[in-house]
Design a protein around this motif. Structure first.
Motif, short mmCIF file in Angstrom:
data_model
loop_
_atom_site.label_atom_id
_atom_site.label_comp_id
_atom_site.label_asym_id
_atom_site.label_seq_id
_atom_site.Cartn_x
_atom_site.Cartn_y
_atom_site.Cartn_z
N GLN A 72 0.85 -1.19 0.00
CA GLN A 72 0.00 0.00 0.00
C GLN A 72 0.88 1.23 0.00
OE1 GLN A 72 -2.15 1.28 3.60
NE2 GLN A 72 -4.02 1.19 2.39
N ASP A 73 0.62 2.18 -0.93
CA ASP A 73 1.43 3.39 -0.97
C ASP A 73 0.82 4.49 -0.12
OD1 ASP A 73 -0.66 4.55 -2.42
OD2 ASP A 73 0.34 4.37 -4.36
N GLU A 74 1.46 5.67 -0.14
CA GLU A 74 1.02 6.78 0.71
C GLU A 74 -0.40 7.22 0.41
OE1 GLU A 74 3.68 10.04 0.38
OE2 GLU A 74 5.18 9.18 1.71
N ASN A 75 -0.84 7.03 -0.83
CA ASN A 75 -2.17 7.46 -1.23
C ASN A 75 -3.25 6.42 -0.94
OD1 ASN A 75 -1.19 9.94 -2.31
ND2 ASN A 75 -0.51 8.83 -4.14
N GLY A 76 -2.85 5.31 -0.35
CA GLY A 76 -3.81 4.27 -0.02
C GLY A 76 -4.04 3.26 -1.12
N ASN A 77 -3.31 3.39 -2.23
CA ASN A 77 -3.45 2.43 -3.32
C ASN A 77 -2.87 1.09 -2.90
OD1 ASN A 77 -4.54 4.41 -5.14
ND2 ASN A 77 -2.47 5.20 -5.39
N LYS A 78 -3.65 0.03 -3.05
CA LYS A 78 -3.27 -1.28 -2.55
C LYS A 78 -3.07 -2.24 -3.72
CE LYS A 78 -4.89 -4.55 1.01
NZ LYS A 78 -6.04 -4.83 1.93
N THR A 79 -1.93 -2.92 -3.74
CA THR A 79 -1.59 -3.83 -4.83
C THR A 79 -1.24 -5.20 -4.27
OG1 THR A 79 -0.66 -1.98 -6.10
CG2 THR A 79 -0.06 -4.21 -6.79
N VAL A 101 6.50 6.18 2.26
CA VAL A 101 6.41 5.06 3.20
C VAL A 101 5.42 4.06 2.63
CG1 VAL A 101 5.91 4.36 5.56
CG2 VAL A 101 6.89 6.62 5.12
N TYR A 102 5.90 2.89 2.30
CA TYR A 102 5.07 1.82 1.76
C TYR A 102 4.68 0.87 2.91
CZ TYR A 102 6.75 3.20 -2.88
OH TYR A 102 7.05 3.90 -4.03
N ARG A 103 3.40 0.59 3.02
CA ARG A 103 2.96 -0.38 4.01
C ARG A 103 2.97 -1.77 3.40
NH1 ARG A 103 -1.95 0.05 7.32
NH2 ARG A 103 -0.55 -0.97 8.79
N ILE A 104 3.44 -2.74 4.17
CA ILE A 104 3.41 -4.15 3.77
C ILE A 104 2.34 -4.83 4.61
CG2 ILE A 104 4.74 -6.25 3.45
CD1 ILE A 104 5.84 -3.86 1.89
N LEU A 105 1.38 -5.46 3.97
CA LEU A 105 0.25 -6.08 4.65
C LEU A 105 0.16 -7.55 4.28
CD1 LEU A 105 -2.27 -3.25 3.73
CD2 LEU A 105 -1.17 -3.52 5.95
N GLY A 106 -0.32 -8.35 5.18
CA GLY A 106 -0.50 -9.76 4.90
C GLY A 106 -1.68 -10.33 5.65
N ASP A 128 -5.08 -14.50 10.75
CA ASP A 128 -3.88 -13.74 11.12
C ASP A 128 -3.54 -12.65 10.12
OD1 ASP A 128 -2.88 -15.39 13.52
OD2 ASP A 128 -3.30 -16.88 12.00
N TYR A 129 -3.02 -11.55 10.64
CA TYR A 129 -2.68 -10.38 9.85
C TYR A 129 -1.22 -9.99 10.12
CZ TYR A 129 -7.77 -10.16 10.22
OH TYR A 129 -9.12 -10.48 10.23
N LEU A 130 -0.57 -9.48 9.10
CA LEU A 130 0.78 -8.95 9.21
C LEU A 130 0.76 -7.50 8.75
CD1 LEU A 130 2.71 -11.84 7.40
CD2 LEU A 130 2.52 -11.52 9.87
N CYS A 131 1.61 -6.68 9.33
CA CYS A 131 1.74 -5.31 8.84
C CYS A 131 3.05 -4.70 9.30
CB CYS A 131 0.56 -4.45 9.30
SG CYS A 131 0.27 -4.41 11.07
N SER A 132 3.60 -3.86 8.44
CA SER A 132 4.77 -3.06 8.77
C SER A 132 4.97 -2.04 7.66
CB SER A 132 6.00 -3.94 8.97
OG SER A 132 7.00 -3.21 9.65
N ALA A 133 6.16 -1.48 7.56
CA ALA A 133 6.40 -0.42 6.58
C ALA A 133 7.79 -0.54 5.98
CB ALA A 133 6.24 0.95 7.24
N TYR A 134 7.90 -0.04 4.75
CA TYR A 134 9.19 0.01 4.04
C TYR A 134 9.37 1.45 3.58
CZ TYR A 134 12.86 -1.24 0.69
OH TYR A 134 14.05 -1.35 0.00
N VAL A 135 10.46 2.07 4.06
CA VAL A 135 10.66 3.50 3.84
C VAL A 135 11.63 3.73 2.69
CG1 VAL A 135 11.36 5.67 4.90
CG2 VAL A 135 10.26 3.90 6.29
#
Length: 248
Positions: A72-79, A101-106, A128-135
């Protein structure tokens, strides 16, 4: 609040943080630079008595392929990011085309029901859910929750870690309890305040896991097995660098 640049490692633990505990986790390998590919590796393994993580293969690694991974990018676009099986992990990749800042979701909602009927216990369906960020460079975090349980983390002055927890699109209720596991797997409780936020100060560099749990008492049937409740779990993990500990 802007995030400090750090190497992100996501960890999902199915068992308690202890010697020989088995675990699924995700490691992100990348330079944090524009137009340079980052690799997300979904792994299975165990943590030994020295807190060293070892990758395993076999049936459990096959099951790691059931995770869905999203960017997910800063604008909320999810791929959605497809993952491919490697020798000791499942791997996805992406190439950041702009700073931010890119969010990584699982998510993995395909686990079998934990059947405790033979011992008189309660059957539970885990999700279960995963989440973090890649800057990449500098940028602001998209603060909109993207999954049923979600956690957003930022690093502030003097290395203080800010944690915001969400449930079903809303800020978690005050006094909600979260758990933080430090690199030595010692556990600390965090309590969400009236603003839906909690704080902690890392005392050493390494991997920190921030966990939010919620049990939905709605019964159901999944893959022919009845259950009494659904256990939702979200894990946010970040790799704290020495520079964060000494930040002023």
């Amino acid at each position: 609040m802007k995030l400090s640049v750090f190497r992100v490692i996501l960890l999902f633990i199915f068992m308690p943080f202890a010697g020989n505990a088995s675990a699924y986790w995700m490691e992100i390998k990348g330079s944090g630079k524009l137009n340079e590919t980052a690799y997300i590796q979904v792994c299975y393994g165990n943590i030994d008595e020295f807190s060293i993580r070892h990758r395993d293969t076999g049936v459990e690694l096959d099951r790691a392929g059931d995770f869905e991974v999203f960017l997910q990018d800063e604008n909320g676009n999810k791929t959605a990011l497809p993952i491919l099986k490697k020798a000791d992990c499942w791997e996805a990749s992406f190439t950041p085309s702009h700073n931010g800042v890119y969010r990584i979701l699982g998510i993995n909602d395909t686990h079998e029901v934990v059947d405790r009927s033979k011992t008189g216990g309660k059957n539970i369906r885990p999700i279960d859910y995963l989440c973090s960020a890649y800057v990449v460079g500098t940028g602001n975090m998209n603060s909109t929750p993207a999954q049923l349980l979600d956690i957003i983390v930022a690093t502030g002055k003097k290395g203080l870690i800010s944690v915001k927890a969400f449930k079903d699109g809303r800020i978690a209720e005050p006094k909600t309890s979260l758990r933080v596991f430090n690199p030595e797997n010692w556990e600390k409780e965090l309590i969400i305040n009236e603003e839906g936020e909690a704080f902690f100060k890392p005392t050493m560099s390494g991997l920190y896991i921030i966990r939010e749990d919620w049990e939905d008492p709605s019964p159901g049937n999944y893959k022919g097995v009845a259950y009494k409740a659904v256990r939702h779990r979200c894990n946010y993990c970040l790799q704290v660098e020495a520079s964060t500990i000494t930040a002023k």
